[in-house]
Design a protein around this motif. Sequence first.
Motif, PDB file in Angstrom:
ATOM      1  N   GLY A  87       0.787  -1.221   0.000  1.00  0.00           N
ATOM      2  CA  GLY A  87       0.000   0.000   0.000  1.00  0.00           C
ATOM      3  C   GLY A  87       0.818   1.269   0.000  1.00  0.00           C
ATOM      4  O   GLY A  87       0.275   2.366  -0.189  1.00  0.00           O
ATOM      5  N   GLU A  88       2.133   1.161   0.199  1.00  0.00           N
ATOM      6  CA  GLU A  88       2.980   2.352   0.151  1.00  0.00           C
ATOM      7  C   GLU A  88       3.183   2.771  -1.297  1.00  0.00           C
ATOM      8  O   GLU A  88       3.592   1.978  -2.138  1.00  0.00           O
ATOM      9  N   ARG A  89       2.926   4.044  -1.576  1.00  0.00           N
ATOM     10  CA  ARG A  89       3.113   4.599  -2.914  1.00  0.00           C
ATOM     11  C   ARG A  89       4.420   5.389  -2.949  1.00  0.00           C
ATOM     12  O   ARG A  89       4.945   5.771  -1.898  1.00  0.00           O
ATOM     13  N   PRO A  90       4.959   5.641  -4.153  1.00  0.00           N
ATOM     14  CA  PRO A  90       6.188   6.444  -4.230  1.00  0.00           C
ATOM     15  C   PRO A  90       6.039   7.783  -3.523  1.00  0.00           C
ATOM     16  O   PRO A  90       6.976   8.250  -2.860  1.00  0.00           O
ATOM     17  N   ALA A 145      17.467   2.742   6.489  1.00  0.00           N
ATOM     18  CA  ALA A 145      16.267   2.417   5.707  1.00  0.00           C
ATOM     19  C   ALA A 145      16.327   0.957   5.299  1.00  0.00           C
ATOM     20  O   ALA A 145      17.310   0.523   4.684  1.00  0.00           O
ATOM     21  N   TYR A 146      15.304   0.218   5.648  1.00  0.00           N
ATOM     22  CA  TYR A 146      15.274  -1.225   5.428  1.00  0.00           C
ATOM     23  C   TYR A 146      14.040  -1.615   4.628  1.00  0.00           C
ATOM     24  O   TYR A 146      12.947  -1.085   4.857  1.00  0.00           O
ATOM     25  N   SER A 147      14.223  -2.542   3.714  1.00  0.00           N
ATOM     26  CA  SER A 147      13.062  -3.070   2.998  1.00  0.00           C
ATOM     27  C   SER A 147      12.242  -3.940   3.941  1.00  0.00           C
ATOM     28  O   SER A 147      12.789  -4.621   4.818  1.00  0.00           O
ATOM     29  N   LEU A 148      10.942  -3.904   3.771  1.00  0.00           N
ATOM     30  CA  LEU A 148      10.073  -4.728   4.605  1.00  0.00           C
ATOM     31  C   LEU A 148      10.324  -6.201   4.301  1.00  0.00           C
ATOM     32  O   LEU A 148      10.299  -6.627   3.149  1.00  0.00           O
ATOM     33  N   ILE A 149      10.575  -6.958   5.347  1.00  0.00           N
ATOM     34  CA  ILE A 149      10.750  -8.409   5.230  1.00  0.00           C
ATOM     35  C   ILE A 149       9.611  -9.079   5.977  1.00  0.00           C
ATOM     36  O   ILE A 149       9.338  -8.745   7.140  1.00  0.00           O
ATOM     37  N   TYR A 197      14.424   1.551  -2.888  1.00  0.00           N
ATOM     38  CA  TYR A 197      15.788   1.741  -2.392  1.00  0.00           C
ATOM     39  C   TYR A 197      16.486   2.853  -3.169  1.00  0.00           C
ATOM     40  O   TYR A 197      17.146   3.730  -2.586  1.00  0.00           O
ATOM     41  N   GLU A 198      16.359   2.834  -4.483  1.00  0.00           N
ATOM     42  CA  GLU A 198      16.976   3.878  -5.298  1.00  0.00           C
ATOM     43  C   GLU A 198      16.394   5.247  -4.968  1.00  0.00           C
ATOM     44  O   GLU A 198      17.120   6.259  -4.954  1.00  0.00           O
ATOM     45  N   GLN A 199      15.098   5.293  -4.671  1.00  0.00           N
ATOM     46  CA  GLN A 199      14.467   6.554  -4.288  1.00  0.00           C
ATOM     47  C   GLN A 199      15.066   7.068  -2.980  1.00  0.00           C
ATOM     48  O   GLN A 199      15.358   8.269  -2.843  1.00  0.00           O
ATOM     49  N   VAL A 200      15.267   6.170  -2.004  1.00  0.00           N
ATOM     50  CA  VAL A 200      15.889   6.556  -0.738  1.00  0.00           C
ATOM     51  C   VAL A 200      17.301   7.070  -0.981  1.00  0.00           C
ATOM     52  O   VAL A 200      17.703   8.131  -0.480  1.00  0.00           O
ATOM     53  N   ASP A 201      18.079   6.329  -1.749  1.00  0.00           N
ATOM     54  CA  ASP A 201      19.480   6.679  -1.958  1.00  0.00           C
ATOM     55  C   ASP A 201      19.627   8.030  -2.655  1.00  0.00           C
ATOM     56  O   ASP A 201      20.497   8.834  -2.304  1.00  0.00           O
ATOM     57  N   ARG A 202      18.770   8.294  -3.637  1.00  0.00           N
ATOM     58  CA  ARG A 202      18.827   9.589  -4.325  1.00  0.00           C
ATOM     59  C   ARG A 202      18.542  10.729  -3.357  1.00  0.00           C
ATOM     60  O   ARG A 202      19.233  11.755  -3.357  1.00  0.00           O
ATOM     61  N   ALA A 203      17.516  10.561  -2.536  1.00  0.00           N
ATOM     62  CA  ALA A 203      17.154  11.621  -1.597  1.00  0.00           C
ATOM     63  C   ALA A 203      18.263  11.851  -0.567  1.00  0.00           C
ATOM     64  O   ALA A 203      18.587  12.998  -0.234  1.00  0.00           O
ATOM     65  N   MET A 204      18.843  10.770  -0.081  1.00  0.00           N
ATOM     66  CA  MET A 204      19.918  10.915   0.901  1.00  0.00           C
ATOM     67  C   MET A 204      21.122  11.621   0.286  1.00  0.00           C
ATOM     68  O   MET A 204      21.699  12.556   0.869  1.00  0.00           O
ATOM     69  N   GLY A 205      21.518  11.179  -0.889  1.00  0.00           N
ATOM     70  CA  GLY A 205      22.677  11.776  -1.542  1.00  0.00           C
ATOM     71  C   GLY A 205      22.481  13.251  -1.827  1.00  0.00           C
ATOM     72  O   GLY A 205      23.395  14.062  -1.632  1.00  0.00           O
ATOM     73  N   ALA A 206      21.286  13.614  -2.264  1.00  0.00           N
ATOM     74  CA  ALA A 206      21.001  15.022  -2.571  1.00  0.00           C
ATOM     75  C   ALA A 206      21.061  15.885  -1.321  1.00  0.00           C
ATOM     76  O   ALA A 206      21.370  17.082  -1.398  1.00  0.00           O
ATOM     77  N   ALA A 207      20.792  15.284  -0.169  1.00  0.00           N
ATOM     78  CA  ALA A 207      20.795  16.033   1.091  1.00  0.00           C
ATOM     79  C   ALA A 207      22.147  15.979   1.793  1.00  0.00           C
ATOM     80  O   ALA A 207      22.290  16.531   2.891  1.00  0.00           O
TER      81      ALA A 207
END
Length: 404
Positions: A197-200, A220-224, A252-262
């Motif tokens: 149910g999580e959207r981008p 940040a961890y993927s749901l297992i 994961y790529e979305q998280v990494d992009r946001a972290m790197g930009a910040a």
Amino acid sequence: MAAAPPQGDPAPADGSLPESALLGLGDRPFGVYVHVPFCATRCGYCDFNTYTAGELGTSASPASWLAGLRQELDLAARVLGAPPVADTVFVGGGTPSLLGADGLSQVLDAVRSVFGLAPGAEVTTESNPESTSPEFFAGIAEAGYTRVSLGMQSAAQHVLAILDRTHTPGRAVAAAREATAAGIEHVNLDLIYGTPGERPQDLAASLDAVLAAGVDHVSAYSLIVEDGTALARRVRRGELPMPDDDVLADRYEQVDRAMGAAGLHWYEVSNWAASDAARCRHNLGYWLGGDWWGAGPGAHSHVGGVRWWNVKHPARYTSLLAEGSSPAAARERLTEDDQRLERVLLELRLAEGLAVDALTPAGQVEAQYAAGDGLLDPAALTAGRCVLTDRGRLLADAVVRRLT
């Protein structure tokens, strides 16, 4: 700690370690982990060794647990002889913040009385946003805690509901700001991505909230979906879909992009820090094969190639210690091959990577193929290091299997 440790061998009742394990003790970084097994409610995705008050009844309490903890730390002093000074302390759970600032102060005092703290020691506690306040953070800062890790998971209410998290979406950010204002030097926020149910846009809002909080560390961890959890039962009944691997990679790529930009950079596959000083030194001790004593029900320890784990139930834990026995359920002595495999598994996940000469000859050949497949950095490999590429991070487990 998670459910299902290896079977292992019987652990001696006095907790004694082989002489070989004590060689070099204190020359390597040494950490202390304290497991607090109490939670107010049980999250549907969690398989950690935790208990609600209703599950424990009168069999165990924070007071009896603290008495057991002190006895286990005394046991550690006897087993280790001259206990090394603790470079790091990490109080995890469960929900350590349920102990309150006074309880966490007593925990740290107990650790300090046995091991002492090295100058500049990192002292972390996990906390649930709902059981914190400005007064709580001021209290633990005064007690000597230098780092707080807050379980945020998401800023989207419907995602928190799926995870059975009880805090309101904005509380984690507010708690992070309170911790910083109280003088806590380093603050981490935990995220979980890939929840059904999580959207981008939900993850984007969570990332915006994390970065607005001004923290210097994000995990940040993927749901297992862990067997035996309420979430697993819902998936099995068809109420929720199993997380999709392609969606998890996109998130994961979305998280990494946001972290790197910040300005937060990855130093372990699931962890980003604003500086080297903001990295979690305690966890780095795990990933780099250090020594640590894990105290508390279900806690794991490692000293000099010997690993052991405590009984899980708090009542059994305290009763063994009251009898003068070690609470260890079992242990294992790691062979050279075991240690090499674990080194590959853990160090490869770090930004600095793994020395090529840690691999077997066959693994070194496979590393060349992995670089050709775009999974390892060719320039780093030429310089003698196996370093994951961006694509390699997405497939880190598969790369480990190839190299081992």
